[in-house]
Design a protein around this motif. Structure first.
Motif, PDB file in Angstrom:
ATOM      1  N   LEU A   1      31.658  38.098  33.740  1.00 10.64           N
ATOM      2  CA  LEU A   1      31.422  38.493  34.960  1.00 10.64           C
ATOM      3  C   LEU A   1      31.623  39.470  34.887  1.00 10.64           C
ATOM      4  O   LEU A   1      32.658  40.503  34.639  1.00 10.64           O
ATOM      5  CB  LEU A   1      32.624  37.478  35.927  1.00 10.64           C
ATOM      6  CG  LEU A   1      32.166  36.499  36.939  1.00 10.64           C
ATOM      7  CD1 LEU A   1      33.146  36.045  37.020  1.00 10.64           C
ATOM      8  CD2 LEU A   1      31.477  36.529  37.635  1.00 10.64           C
ATOM      9  N   PRO A   2      31.026  40.366  35.877  1.00 11.35           N
ATOM     10  CA  PRO A   2      31.232  42.112  35.692  1.00 11.35           C
ATOM     11  C   PRO A   2      32.981  42.215  36.612  1.00 11.35           C
ATOM     12  O   PRO A   2      33.177  41.810  37.456  1.00 11.35           O
ATOM     13  CB  PRO A   2      30.300  42.419  36.523  1.00 11.35           C
ATOM     14  CG  PRO A   2      30.371  41.214  37.560  1.00 11.35           C
ATOM     15  CD  PRO A   2      29.757  39.855  36.784  1.00 11.35           C
ATOM     16  N   GLY A   3      33.135  43.668  35.957  1.00 12.01           N
ATOM     17  CA  GLY A   3      34.919  43.268  36.360  1.00 12.01           C
ATOM     18  C   GLY A   3      35.401  42.612  35.269  1.00 12.01           C
ATOM     19  O   GLY A   3      35.295  41.486  35.869  1.00 12.01           O
ATOM     20  N   ASP A   4      36.694  43.001  34.566  1.00  9.58           N
ATOM     21  CA  ASP A   4      37.229  42.508  34.002  1.00  9.58           C
ATOM     22  C   ASP A   4      38.598  41.576  34.994  1.00  9.58           C
ATOM     23  O   ASP A   4      38.704  41.583  35.917  1.00  9.58           O
ATOM     24  CB  ASP A   4      37.781  43.192  32.570  1.00  9.58           C
ATOM     25  CG  ASP A   4      38.775  43.626  32.779  1.00  9.58           C
ATOM     26  OD1 ASP A   4      39.618  43.628  33.171  1.00  9.58           O
ATOM     27  OD2 ASP A   4      38.206  45.411  32.984  1.00  9.58           O
TER      28      ASP A   4
ATOM     29  N   SER B   1      41.172  43.368  36.603  1.00 10.80           N
ATOM     30  CA  SER B   1      40.613  44.486  37.995  1.00 10.80           C
ATOM     31  C   SER B   1      41.918  43.813  38.745  1.00 10.80           C
ATOM     32  O   SER B   1      42.145  44.593  40.381  1.00 10.80           O
ATOM     33  CB  SER B   1      39.199  44.781  37.357  1.00 10.80           C
ATOM     34  OG  SER B   1      38.660  43.334  38.163  1.00 10.80           O
TER      35      SER B   1
ATOM     36  N   VAL C   1      43.855  41.708  39.360  1.00  9.67           N
ATOM     37  CA  VAL C   1      45.571  42.045  39.317  1.00  9.67           C
ATOM     38  C   VAL C   1      46.060  43.498  39.057  1.00  9.67           C
ATOM     39  O   VAL C   1      47.344  43.666  39.453  1.00  9.67           O
ATOM     40  CB  VAL C   1      45.868  40.643  37.811  1.00  9.67           C
ATOM     41  CG1 VAL C   1      47.617  41.085  38.115  1.00  9.67           C
ATOM     42  CG2 VAL C   1      44.793  40.244  37.529  1.00  9.67           C
TER      43      VAL C   1
ATOM     44  N   PRO D   1      44.209  50.247  40.300  1.00  9.06           N
ATOM     45  CA  PRO D   1      43.611  51.155  39.726  1.00  9.06           C
ATOM     46  C   PRO D   1      44.959  52.165  39.361  1.00  9.06           C
ATOM     47  O   PRO D   1      44.486  52.671  38.491  1.00  9.06           O
ATOM     48  CB  PRO D   1      42.059  51.488  40.472  1.00  9.06           C
ATOM     49  CG  PRO D   1      42.074  50.720  41.681  1.00  9.06           C
ATOM     50  CD  PRO D   1      43.508  49.952  41.094  1.00  9.06           C
ATOM     51  N   ARG D   2      45.478  52.259  40.105  1.00 12.33           N
ATOM     52  CA  ARG D   2      46.131  53.143  40.048  1.00 12.33           C
ATOM     53  C   ARG D   2      47.301  52.785  38.689  1.00 12.33           C
ATOM     54  O   ARG D   2      48.100  54.388  38.593  1.00 12.33           O
ATOM     55  CB  ARG D   2      47.223  53.034  41.803  1.00 12.33           C
ATOM     56  CG  ARG D   2      47.038  53.868  42.774  1.00 12.33           C
ATOM     57  CD  ARG D   2      48.147  54.514  43.311  1.00 12.33           C
ATOM     58  NE  ARG D   2      48.005  52.646  44.733  1.00 12.33           N
ATOM     59  CZ  ARG D   2      49.207  52.792  45.499  1.00 12.33           C
ATOM     60  NH1 ARG D   2      50.098  53.364  44.938  1.00 12.33           N
ATOM     61  NH2 ARG D   2      48.677  51.862  46.137  1.00 12.33           N
ATOM     62  N   PHE D   3      47.198  52.043  37.934  1.00 14.95           N
ATOM     63  CA  PHE D   3      48.515  51.499  37.164  1.00 14.95           C
ATOM     64  C   PHE D   3      48.054  52.714  35.836  1.00 14.95           C
ATOM     65  O   PHE D   3      46.692  53.249  35.740  1.00 14.95           O
ATOM     66  CB  PHE D   3      48.180  50.793  36.466  1.00 14.95           C
ATOM     67  CG  PHE D   3      48.187  49.160  37.095  1.00 14.95           C
ATOM     68  CD1 PHE D   3      49.219  49.429  38.638  1.00 14.95           C
ATOM     69  CD2 PHE D   3      48.387  48.024  37.514  1.00 14.95           C
ATOM     70  CE1 PHE D   3      48.892  48.553  40.189  1.00 14.95           C
ATOM     71  CE2 PHE D   3      48.735  47.376  38.273  1.00 14.95           C
ATOM     72  CZ  PHE D   3      49.041  47.344  39.411  1.00 14.95           C
TER      73      PHE D   3
ATOM     74  N   GLN E   1      48.622  48.749  32.217  1.00 12.58           N
ATOM     75  CA  GLN E   1      47.249  47.992  32.337  1.00 12.58           C
ATOM     76  C   GLN E   1      47.733  46.955  31.242  1.00 12.58           C
ATOM     77  O   GLN E   1      47.284  46.215  30.749  1.00 12.58           O
ATOM     78  CB  GLN E   1      45.989  48.770  32.444  1.00 12.58           C
ATOM     79  CG  GLN E   1      45.754  49.401  33.743  1.00 12.58           C
ATOM     80  CD  GLN E   1      44.475  49.757  33.818  1.00 12.58           C
ATOM     81  OE1 GLN E   1      43.544  49.557  32.719  1.00 12.58           O
ATOM     82  NE2 GLN E   1      44.019  50.540  34.895  1.00 12.58           N
TER      83      GLN E   1
ATOM     84  N   LEU F   1      50.103  44.578  31.171  1.00  9.73           N
ATOM     85  CA  LEU F   1      50.217  43.010  31.789  1.00  9.73           C
ATOM     86  C   LEU F   1      48.398  42.550  31.143  1.00  9.73           C
ATOM     87  O   LEU F   1      48.972  41.102  31.279  1.00  9.73           O
ATOM     88  CB  LEU F   1      49.211  43.936  33.765  1.00  9.73           C
ATOM     89  CG  LEU F   1      50.059  42.648  34.424  1.00  9.73           C
ATOM     90  CD1 LEU F   1      51.189  43.804  34.973  1.00  9.73           C
ATOM     91  CD2 LEU F   1      48.312  43.116  35.661  1.00  9.73           C
TER      92      LEU F   1
ATOM     93  N   PHE G   1      46.436  33.895  38.080  1.00  3.23           N
ATOM     94  CA  PHE G   1      46.934  35.011  37.726  1.00  3.23           C
ATOM     95  C   PHE G   1      47.809  35.509  39.067  1.00  3.23           C
ATOM     96  O   PHE G   1      48.252  36.539  39.306  1.00  3.23           O
ATOM     97  CB  PHE G   1      45.395  35.885  38.013  1.00  3.23           C
ATOM     98  CG  PHE G   1      45.131  36.104  36.954  1.00  3.23           C
ATOM     99  CD1 PHE G   1      45.958  35.235  35.717  1.00  3.23           C
ATOM    100  CD2 PHE G   1      43.516  35.786  36.468  1.00  3.23           C
ATOM    101  CE1 PHE G   1      45.660  35.225  34.113  1.00  3.23           C
ATOM    102  CE2 PHE G   1      43.147  36.244  35.226  1.00  3.23           C
ATOM    103  CZ  PHE G   1      43.927  35.945  33.729  1.00  3.23           C
TER     104      PHE G   1
ATOM    105  N   GLN H   1      36.996  34.854  43.725  1.00  4.42           N
ATOM    106  CA  GLN H   1      37.227  36.154  44.565  1.00  4.42           C
ATOM    107  C   GLN H   1      38.167  36.900  44.451  1.00  4.42           C
ATOM    108  O   GLN H   1      36.979  38.023  43.045  1.00  4.42           O
ATOM    109  CB  GLN H   1      36.511  36.422  46.427  1.00  4.42           C
ATOM    110  CG  GLN H   1      35.841  36.026  46.622  1.00  4.42           C
ATOM    111  CD  GLN H   1      35.918  36.350  48.492  1.00  4.42           C
ATOM    112  OE1 GLN H   1      37.020  35.144  49.192  1.00  4.42           O
ATOM    113  NE2 GLN H   1      34.993  36.477  49.320  1.00  4.42           N
TER     114      GLN H   1
ATOM    115  N   HIS I   1      39.402  37.160  40.866  1.00  7.03           N
ATOM    116  CA  HIS I   1      38.799  36.272  39.780  1.00  7.03           C
ATOM    117  C   HIS I   1      40.090  35.823  38.651  1.00  7.03           C
ATOM    118  O   HIS I   1      40.511  36.233  37.753  1.00  7.03           O
ATOM    119  CB  HIS I   1      38.096  37.970  38.459  1.00  7.03           C
ATOM    120  CG  HIS I   1      37.600  38.461  39.649  1.00  7.03           C
ATOM    121  ND1 HIS I   1      36.334  39.541  38.386  1.00  7.03           N
ATOM    122  CD2 HIS I   1      36.832  38.459  40.125  1.00  7.03           C
ATOM    123  CE1 HIS I   1      35.488  40.060  39.264  1.00  7.03           C
ATOM    124  NE2 HIS I   1      35.456  39.039  40.452  1.00  7.03           N
TER     125      HIS I   1
END
Ligand SMILES: Nc1ncnc2c1ncn2[C@@H]1O[C@H](COP(=O)(O)OP(=O)(O)OP(=O)(O)O)[C@@H](O)[C@H]1O
Ligand SMILES: Nc1ncnc2c1ncn2[C@@H]1O[C@H](COP(=O)(O)OP(=O)(O)OP(=O)(O)O)[C@@H](O)[C@H]1O
Ligand SMILES: [Mg+2]
Ligand SMILES: [Mg+2]
Lengths: 347, 305, 543, 347, 329
Positions: free
Chosen positions: E32-35, E38, E40, E43-45, E50, E53, E83, E286, E288
């Motif tokens: 799936l696109p978006g591992d 993403s 959990v 993007p601020r991490f 990352q 995690l 998750f 949704q 993931h």
């Protein structure tokens, strides 16, 4: 397992078809429950059968329903893979043919299937059905194929053929369908024809015409025909030689005249007595068979007919009789698989 | 030669006439089934609507329509201006409804046809060759059966992103299995039929037997099942649109319904809620009745009883 | 959908060979079910940009892909937004994190890659300045720079739409920002008029992760943790910090803050709340890491326990938002419960059935994922008497329509995050108080400032003129919101700068600006750029 | 008085192409304890006739005229309820065509027999089972097979079960529609014999439908030859076979190969052509198109039933020429001419 | 004596199917696109955070190692940890399955018990008024999108008439004492009634239509005529003979339906805010949250495969002609 001596043909000419020790076993279908609780089982549809057919000869094959007649026929054209044995046609063992050799072979050998209602494609027109084999073998151009189609239809007794070309099977009567079926089989002008119960589904009034066709093919084209039927009266009418099968085995074989009028095997005799005949009238008091046909999946050790046979003794129940030449009497020059063949007593 | 030539033209005439008669008979028979005739009319009407949407729709389906004063008219009930009213974004519902038919039909026809092709091929191969080929293919079908449709559809549209084409691909991926099974079981019994044996005995190749001899006999069942698939596809499309994975580049009836749901119009904007729902229902039912109509022509069993 | 009509919008080039079409651009937004507004903004904006003759390719992606695209800077247009928790009244994140050039790299949050030394300096001043009025001035300058340089096509500030049943509870007082009613100060205000001891918060937002605090990944869960755990400060109805577990605080210098703990507090199991618990919480969050709280804990360096009631925070760098943001967002966890958990697990977030004992005003009773979370009032809490109800239920719904139906019949007490249409519906109901609370959210279309034509300010301005913000406001928000000029919403009265450059919807002006920047149109109305095009105006400084 | 009086019965099917009169103004009687054979080509209305006795016609068919009186009750008009409780099975039982498929595949054969006994008598299940075992013995089936499912039995055995079923309540009339078609000769013989024995035992009347002249001659007392919805000839076995008067009956007999001659070739003669379309039956005699003796008169005048001797009736315009017909009927040329004549007419 | 090799073969085939399902799903989700991180991982991490995690969820390993790890844990019933919720997957989805079954069991039972009778009735009166209107209604309940009918039903019964709750399993704040209480209580019934009715209406159409169509074929069989000739009462012929002979396809369709029923209906559960497995799975898809999605898919697939096996056995009982795998020879 029994060893069968090959019956010798009474003809000197080279046999067209030579079958040796042919067998076909089917794995039986069982329900999920019995599969869960049982073993795999086999049905011996054709069991160690050997025979020959000569050029231009009509051989009858009779026996009751389910004895393996159709299976044998299908084996001969490789519609079924034999479990063992060989089929030598024109010197080659056809069981070892590659698919392209098989295709060439199939030009020479054709089948008329048991059920005229089922054996032709309901979605094809008559002309398509009959010309299909020509197309498959890329014979001739359109024009030529049409010519041959029309000829085959005429030969099969459907005339005027042109009237029928555009019809669909369901617009035809049973007799007409069977003729289309026959036309399809002879359009390639095969050397060998297997006719599997070609008239059993037809009304009496049209049967005769079909039987006459076979005579004509034999005479005019030197065709060899294996005529399969459980109806001895048509065999009597048509065939040069006759084989009687019982539960996958050939039990008697010989000239039709001998087999039908001087049967050697008790089974043949029973078969003959059962044939209804307008002349026989109500004298059905003759001894008739009692008991059960053995389960073809679970065969007894000795003679398969023993359970029905009024002459059977322990030997019959113990040893399986082989197909042997009969030596007594001139009229019965056929072969029979019975320990106690019936003596020369015409029915 | 000339004689034969004459005969040929005569034959061809006969063949043609029978075909014509048969077609006529089939059409008549289909139309004499009142429900099938109505169904056909509905499907054709929808098709017409879909094809000529740009000419039929009074507005751009996605435009937020403002009146002369620059005022938007949101959630207006039907009026002369907007025959079927407007939605919460001041879009013309009639235009959306007309354009919406496109997606439903596109999804229906494309997945129907693709399923017919794929399912038939797999079913034929599986049923004809039997043995290992059959085992493997049917295992694949079993596995597909073991995966529930809607969730799989969701994952697939997430995987490829949501667009009409992906929805169709996903649909095909799911729906071919039934077709394959049906065709296989028919092929299994057909390939035991003497006429197939006859073709084999005549030396026909496997491919020829499958496609020339067997396939035409499957046509009715393929059509019936195919039409059924079309109905199912429309419903599935509506279902995943409802979950928000619908088509983004085109408005569809499913998307319209989803908007009524997410915007809460259900309680007060009947003019917006009813048309897409009724249309989907009617169209799907129409497909079913068409399949029954076809069944009646092709299944001689049903003709007399 | 092709670009433009059949006619050129503006000037056609003298020699088309020197021009090439502006490359097709990808226009991405999240899927509709994840954020209807952003999705719809995308639909509208794309159509409007296409009117300029720009070829776009719409891509609707799920949240995962969406954040990947942002992180990897793989977008041409991306519909995005800052959400407005009340702590955003201190616009640190919107101004600093999103535009400082320090973050204009693959790890940072400056996704549009806007870089300006002038801005960096200004925003650092804002961050460090303890004095409020100077800080506001710096922030307003920042807004001016942003408005002049449009690194983002700002669109709208939607109002926070909430509704509450007035039969059961009355005297609803809303807090500024997104969580108008769902916060402790508002809940202390409401009066029980219906005799029902239960407040039900109806929502369609499934919680990201709950209940383990170390697992927190989003604002909703964090908000609920503030029910069971007391933070040192809470934000009052006006958004300013008010004492909570911390009774008073005092800046010693730019990087040193002393906080006095409220005395006599106990955890729900009877253990006293001590400064050690505070130190423990901050230390373990810093050590173990809670990614979602990364930027909050970041300025924290260490703490000292001055006496039984006082704790000193040492910051690694000056951060004037430490009280309003960090102390508000990080609550106090009981050491006696969590120290074992930390010892027993690789990471405390792996504790799948955590003991939810805290010191907060509510006790955690039950969590049924997908259904509800039930809290009961903590009668020992210092605020206990202020709450006029016994039970608080966080209840999940499949649709907002169902929530509205249940608000009307009293099964739900209040809701938030409403769509404009639902809010209109709720507003029509007699026994429902629906308010349109000015929001702190800021929506916009993120663009890559360092790429292709986007490098020219005039190009960005032209795009902004092409967007009809009023249509978005009227259609998508049904008028419930404001047009956006920069990332600060008017609701943030203290920091908001109204006096900045504006870009009303005006295609002619767009065309003019584009022509000025060297762009032309071909006969089909497609936008062209010279083959050797270079940006001329890359930055417009403050006067 | 006769057991059943069929008087001027016509049966019509509604079809898409208009009404089809499958049985057209047929009258005959069935006497107590006799066996009446009905023969005729496929589609001539045999099954329709038998179904009419029990009012089992397909939904689109109805008895349009005439009466079938049984014991003073007109079966054509009696109420469905009375028919069900008083007549069906108690008085008249039925062995349907294709009887092998006439058993419910999901119940054991024993259960199905027991069911029908319980349905019409006050017997306890135990008694019903005993009676069932008795019946099984009566038809030469091992009572142990009561627990088998139909598919576990051979065709002949299934046929016996349906016979046992038909005997369950000792009816006074058994209507057997082609009970032996599709079975092989031996089994066919057994079944015929069985039916004859049963009749001797319980004295019921049997209507035996078949298209096999041989079978019918063996089993019946009287024979009705049907052709295209009409009864062409009816009489005792001797009347019909030895003193055949209708050209169709003569033709049918010719078409049967005989077992007592070898080779039999010359004797087989087919009846050319095919039966008329019942949707649009020709005026005049229905056999006219295929009849070698047809005259202009035959084409226009509908022959009515003529009684030759006591109970021997034919539908032919020329009863007086019957011996002439019989003589020429044996010559193939007679029939060939007709065929050519027909071929000439068609285009 | 059980033929172990055959039983083994059947079980083996089931296992192969399951294994394939699990494997396909495992890889499907990972392409799936978006591992998976993403969701959990905000993007601020920082990169460091990352990685931490990723390591926590074992996502830093190469794909094949993850796969083998997954399969190994799978063998011992460990389907991983959500998750989203941090809970072990198996108990979590089993718990949701109970909620789902509250809706689906009654619906499926009614549909597959009552449906065939209705279908038999229609077939018996083929082309009569009952059949014509009845099939039209059955087709309509099948063709009407379930979310649409669900919405309309909610509007009428819940919002307008206010006689039934608008969703969820019980009133807010009420905590079920025991799992038994959760299933068998008046409130649950009250909340479940509307979705059950909607679900039943939708589900029942297939058994009706399938039975009707099969039975029309069966009614053409000779044995039906014989039963009539025997003087058997109509209702006996209709139900004991004709219907029973028509049940085979219904049983096989029913096996699928029951299998899927464990997964619930995403759509229905969404409309009625029902915290069942379908809805959970959709949320997990949704988000993931692969462990949950895989677990849910696995559960459904397992049930489908299991019930197919059961259906094979049931059909041999229903129709003794049935051979292996439900084929009538
Ligand atoms: N494909 C098959 N699989 C399993 N068993 C088969 C198969 N074909 C035939 N048989 C079995 O093999 C035996 C012989 O069948 P075959 O069709 O050759 O008989 P037959 O003599 O032609 O009978 P009939 O006179 O009824 O046509 C039968 O017991 C039949 O059930
Ligand atoms: N339900 C029906 N609807 C319309 N026509 C029918 C129906 N049943 C039979 N027929 C027609 O009535 C005529 C007589 O049919 P019937 O079944 O009585 O013939 P039959 O003599 O029993 O033939 P067979 O020997 O093939 O059994 C045929 O032309 C047949 O096509
Ligand atoms: Mg055969
Ligand atoms: Mg008949």
């Amino acid at each position: 397992m029994s060893i069968t001596t090959k019956p010798e043909s009474d003809s000197d000419s080279q046999a067209l078809i030579d079958v040796n020790d042919l067998s076909k076993l089917y794995e039986t279908n069982q329900s999920i429950i019995s599969r869960l609780f049982g073993e795999k089982e086999y049905l011996r549809a054709v069991d160690n059968v050997s025979f020959e057919i000569q050029q231009g000869e009509i051989v009858g094959l009779a026996g009751q329903s389910g004895c393996g007649k159709s299976t044998l026929g299908e084996l001969l054209v490789q519609l079924q893979e034999p479990s063992s044995g060989e089929i030598i046609i024109d010197g080659d063992d056809i069981t070892e043919y590659s698919s392209s050799e098989l295709k060439t072979f199939r030009r020479k050998c054709q089948v008329i299937f048991q059920d005229p209602y089922e054996a032709i494609n309901p979605r094809f027109t008559v002309s398509r059905i009959v010309s299909e084999p020509l197309k498959i073998h890329s014979i001739g151009d359109r024009q030529e194929r049409t010519e041959r189609t029309i000829k085959a239809l005429n030969d099969a007794g459907l005339s005027p053929a042109e009237e029928y070309l555009g019809s669909f099977p369901r617009e035809l009567s049973g007799g007409e369908r069977q003729r289309v079926n026959i036309a399809r089989a002879i359009v390639l002008e095969p050397d060998f024809l297997i006719a599997d119960e070609p008239v059993s589904m037809l009304d009496v009034s049209v049967r005769t015409g079909i039987l006459k066709l076979f005579e004509k093919f034999k005479e005019e084209m030197e065709m060899s025909i294996l005529y399969v039927s459980h109806d001895l009266s048509t065999i009597n009418y048509l065939c040069d030689r006759t084989m009687i099968m019982y539960l996958g085995k050939v039990v008697e074989v010989g000239k039709t005249r001998n087999v039908i009028h001087y049967p050697s095997h008790p089974y043949t005799k029973t078969l003959l007595q059962s044939v209804p005949d307008t002349q026989k009238q109500t004298d059905i008091t003759e001894e008739s068979v009692q008991g059960e046909v053995p389960d073809p999946i679970d065969l007894p050790p000795g003679c398969r007919y023993a359970s029905w046979c009024s002459y059977a003794d322990e030997k019959c129940e113990r040893d399986e009789p082989l197909l042997q030449q009969r030596d007594d009497g001139e009229e019965a020059s056929d072969q029979v698989a019975c320990h106690y063949p019936i003596e020369n007593n015409a029915v | 030669m000339t004689l034969l030539g004459d005969a040929l033209t005569k034959n061809q005439r006969i063949v043609l006439e029978t075909y014509k008669e048969r077609t006529q008979w089939a059409v008549q028979r289909f139309l004499s089934n009142r429900m099938a005739a109505i169904a056909l009319l509905i499907v054709l009407g929808t098709l017409f609507m879909a094809i000529f949407a740009p000419f039929l729709a009074p507005y751009e389906p996605q435009a937020n329509i403002a009146d002369a004063q620059g005022e938007y008219s949101m959630l207006e009930p039907p009026s002369s201006e907007h025959i079927m009213g407007t939605n919460h974004h001041s879009q013309d519902i009639l235009s959306q409804w007309i354009y919406g038919s496109r997606v439903s039909l596109l999804v229906a026809f494309l997945s129907g046809i693709a399923v017919m092709l794929i399912g038939t091929t797999v079913g034929l191969v599986s049923g004809y060759y039997k043995g290992t080929v059959d085992l493997v293919l049917m295992r694949v079908v079993d596995i597909l059966y073991a995966i529930p449709a809607i969730p799989l559809l969701l994952v697939v549209s997430l995987l490829f992103g949501s667009s009409v084409w992906n929805v169709i691909i996903a649909m095909i991926l799911i729906l071919w299995r039934t077709m394959a099974r049906v065709v296989r079981s028919q092929t299994l019994s057909l390939s035991e039929r003497p006429f197939v044996k006859a073709a084999k005995a005549s030396g026909a190749s496997d491919l020829r037997i499958m496609y020339v001899h067997i396939a035409p006999n499957l046509l009715p069942i393929i059509l019936i099942e195919g039409v059924f698939v079309m109905g199912a596809a429309i419903l599935l499309e509506a279902g995943i649109s409802f979950l928000g994975l619908g088509t983004t580049e085109m408005i569809s009836w499913g998307v319209m319904l989803q908007l009524t749901y997410t915007s809460g119009a259900i309680t007060h904007a009947w003019w917006w809620v009813l048309p897409p729902g009724i249309s989907i229902t009617v169209l799907v039912v129409a497909f079913f009745y068409m399949s029954r109509g076809i069944e009646e022509i092709t299944n001689p069993e049903l003709q007399h009883r | 959908t092709g670009g433009g009509d059949d006619e050129a919008l503006g000037a056609t080039p003298d020699d088309e060979d020197d021009y090439e079409p502006v490359p097709e651009m990808e226009f991405a937004s999240v899927a509709q079910d994840e954020d209807a507004l952003r999705y719809e903004v995308g639909n509208l904006a794309e159509r409007q940009l296409q009117a300029l003759g720009i070829e776009t390719n719409r891509e609707v992606v799920d949240v995962g892909t969406y954040s990947d695209k942002l992180n990897d800077r793989e977008f041409d247009f991306m519909v995005a937004a800052w959400t407005g928790g009340t702590e955003r009244l201190f616009p640190y994140y919107n101004l600093f994190y999103s535009f400082h050039s320090q973050f204009a790299n693959l790890e940072g949050g400056n996704y549009t890659m806007f870089e300006s030394e002038e801005y960096d300096e200004m925003v650092e001043n804002f961050r460090d300045e303890p004095d409020e009025s100077s800080r506001v001035e710096y922030a307003q300058n920042c807004q001016e720079i942003l408005a002049e340089n449009v690194p983002i096509i700002f669109t709208v500030h939607p109002d926070a739409l909430v509704a509450a049943n007035t039969d059961s509870f009355d005297n609803w007082q809303e807090m500024t920002g997104l969580y108008a009613y769902n916060n402790i100060p508002s809940l202390t205000e409401i009066e029980n008029v219906g005799g029902d001891d239960q407040v039900v918060f109806g929502t369609t937002e499934a919680l990201e992760t709950y209940p383990n605090f170390f697992n927190v990944t989003g604002p909703d869960a964090l908000r609920l943790h503030a029910f069971t755990y007391d933070p040192l400060v809470r934000l009052g109805l006006d958004g300013g910090p008010i004492p909570a577990a911390g009774e008073e605080w005092e800046w010693i210098d730019e990087t040193t803050l002393d906080v006095t703990l409220r005395s006599g507090m106990t955890f729900q199991d009877g253990e006293p709340v001590t400064v050690d618990d505070v130190a423990f919480t901050f230390d373990s969050i810093q050590e173990e890491g809670i990614p979602y709280l990364g930027s909050d804990i970041d300025p924290y360096e260490s703490s000292e326990i001055l006496d039984d009631d006082t704790i000193r925070f040492n910051l690694s760098n000056p951060f004037s938002g430490f009280v309003q943001i960090t102390l508000y967002r990080i609550p106090i966890l009981p050491e006696h419960i969590w120290s074992d958990a930390i010892a027993d697990h690789d990471h405390p977030s792996e504790w799948s059935d955590p003991d939810m004992t805290g010191s907060g005003p509510f006790e955690f009773i039950d969590y049924e994922p997908g259904t509800q979370i039930v809290y009961e009032k903590n009668h020992d809490h210092y605020l206990a008497d202020e709450f006029d109800f016994e039970q608080f239920v966080y209840r999940l719904y499949g649709s907002q329509s169902a929530i509205i139906g249940d608000i009307e019949n009293g099964d739900v007490t209040f809701t938030q995050y409403m769509g404009a249409e639902h809010w209109n519906q709720a507003d029509d109901i007699e026994n429902v108080r629906a308010i349109s609370n000015p929001g702190l959210d800021a929506h916009g279309i993120w663009i890559p400032n360092n790429e292709g034509p986007f490098r020219d300010v005039r190009f960005r301005k032209a795009l902004t003129h092409a967007i009809d913000q009023d249509e978005m406001l009227q259609i998508l928000l049904q008028g419930r919101g404001e047009q956006a000029k920069h990332p600060i919403a008017p609701a943030n009265e203290r920091y908001y700068n109204d006096d900045v450059a504006e870009y009303p919807h005006n295609i002619d002006r767009s065309v003019e600006l584009l022509e000025e920047a060297g762009f032309r149109w071909n006969g089909e109305g497609d936008l062209l750029m010279p083959t050797d095009w270079q940006p001329e105006v890359e930055y417009i400084p403050l006067e | 008085m006769s057991l059943v009086n069929i008087d001027g019965v016509s049966v019509e099917y509604r079809t898409d192409n208009g009404p089809l009169t499958a049985v057209d103004d047929v009258s005959f009687t069935i006497e107590e304890g006799e066996t009446l054979g009905i023969v005729g080509e496929s589609g001539c209305g045999k099954t329709t006739m038998t179904k009419a006795f029990l009012r089992l016609l397909d939904n689109n068919g109805e008895i349009s005229t005439g009466s079938i009186t049984y014991d003073g009750i007109d079966l054509a008009t009696v109420s469905e309820e009375q028919l069900r409780t008083d007549i069906r099975w108690k008085e008249i039982s039925y062995i349907p065509q294709n009887a092998m498929a006439a058993l419910d595949p999901v119940y054991t054969v024993g259960a199905q027999v027991v069911q029908v006994i319980e349905l019409h008598t006050d017997n306890s299940t135990e008694q019903a089972r005993e009676r069932c075992a008795e019946l099984f013995k009566r038809v030469d089936l091992d009572p142990n097979r009561m627990g088998d499912y139909p598919h576990e039995l051979s065709g002949g055995q299934r046929q016996r079960v349906t016979i046992a079923l038909s005997l369950a309540l000792s009816p006074s009339l058994i209507v057997a529609d082609e009970p032996t078609t599709g079975l092989d000769v031996i089994v066919q013989d057994q079944i015929c014999e069985l039916l004859a024995e049963i009749q001797d035992d319980i004295g019921c009347a049997i209507v035996f439908v078949t298209h096999d002249m041989g079978v019918v001659s063996n089993i019946s007392d009287r024979v009705a030859v049907m052709y295209a919805g009409r009864i062409a000839e009816i009489g005792t076995i001797d009347d019909v076979f030895d003193r055949s008067a209708h050209p169709y009956t003569i033709g049918l007999q010719n078409a049967f190969p005989r077992m007592d001659e070898f080779p039999a070739s010359s004797a087989l003669i087919e009846i050319p052509g095919s039966p008329p379309n019942l949707l649009d039956p020709p005026t005049g005699c229905r056999f006219e198109g295929r009849c070698p003796y047809a005259t202009e008169e035959c084409r226009h005048t509908d022959p009515s039933s003529v009684e030759l001797e006591d109970g021997h009736r034919i539908e032919c315009l020329y009863p007086e020429r019957r011996s002439e017909f019989r003589e020429h009927g044996n010559e193939p040329d007679t029939w060939k001419d007709a065929r050519e004549a027909e071929a000439k007419q068609t285009p | 004596m059980v033929n172990l090799s055959y039983l083994g073969k059947r079980l083996g085939l089931m296992a192969v199917s399951l294994y394939a399902v699990i494997t396909v799903l495992f890889f499907l989700f990972r392409i799936l696109p978006g591992d998976p991180t993403s969701q959990v991982i905000s993007p601020r991490f920082s990169a460091e955070q990352q990685e931490q995690l990723m390591a926590q969820y074992g996502l830093d390993e190469p794909l094949y190692t993850q796969y083998f790890l997954y399969m190994r844990n799978f063998m011992v019933g460990d389907l991983g940890q959500s998750f989203q919720h941090g809970e072990p997957v198996l108990p979590f989805i089993l718990d949701r399955t109970i909620n789902t079954l509250i809706l689906t069991v009654p619906a499926i039972m009614i549909a597959f018990i009552v449906g065939p009778f209705i279908g038999a009735l229609f077939a018996w009166h083929r082309n009569g008024r009952l059949d014509n209107y009845g099939t039209a209604i059955a087709l309509t309940t099948y063709a009407a999108p379930i979310f649409w009918t669900g919405m309309l039903a909610l509007m009428v019964f819940s919002f307008s008439l206010n006689i039934l709750p608008s969703g969820g399993m019980r009133p807010a704040g009420e905590i079920p004492g025991s799992p038994l209480n959760r299933v068998f209580s008046f409130v649950t019934l009250q909340h479940a009634i509307l979705p059950i009715v909607i679900f039943t209406l939708w589900r029942i159409s297939r058994p009706i239509l399938i039975t009707r169509n099969t039975m029309i074929d069966v009614l053409g069989n000779d044995f039906i005529q014989l039963k009539k000739a025997e003087g058997t009462p109509e209702s006996t012929i209709r139900y004991r003979h004709a219907m029973r002979n028509s049940l085979l396809p219904v049983v096989h369709y029913g096996a699928l339906a029951i299998g899927y029923a464990f997964g619930g209906s995403v759509i229905l559960e969404t409309v009625f805010s029902w915290p069942g497995l379908g809805r959970t799975m959709w949320d997990a898809v949704q988000a993931h949250d692969y462990p949950v999605v895989q677990g849910a898919f696995f559960l459904m697939s397992f049930m489908v495969i299991l019930f197919n096996f059961i259906a094979d056995i049931v059909s041999t009982w229903l129709d003794p002609r049935v051979k292996d795998e439900g084929v009538v020879e």
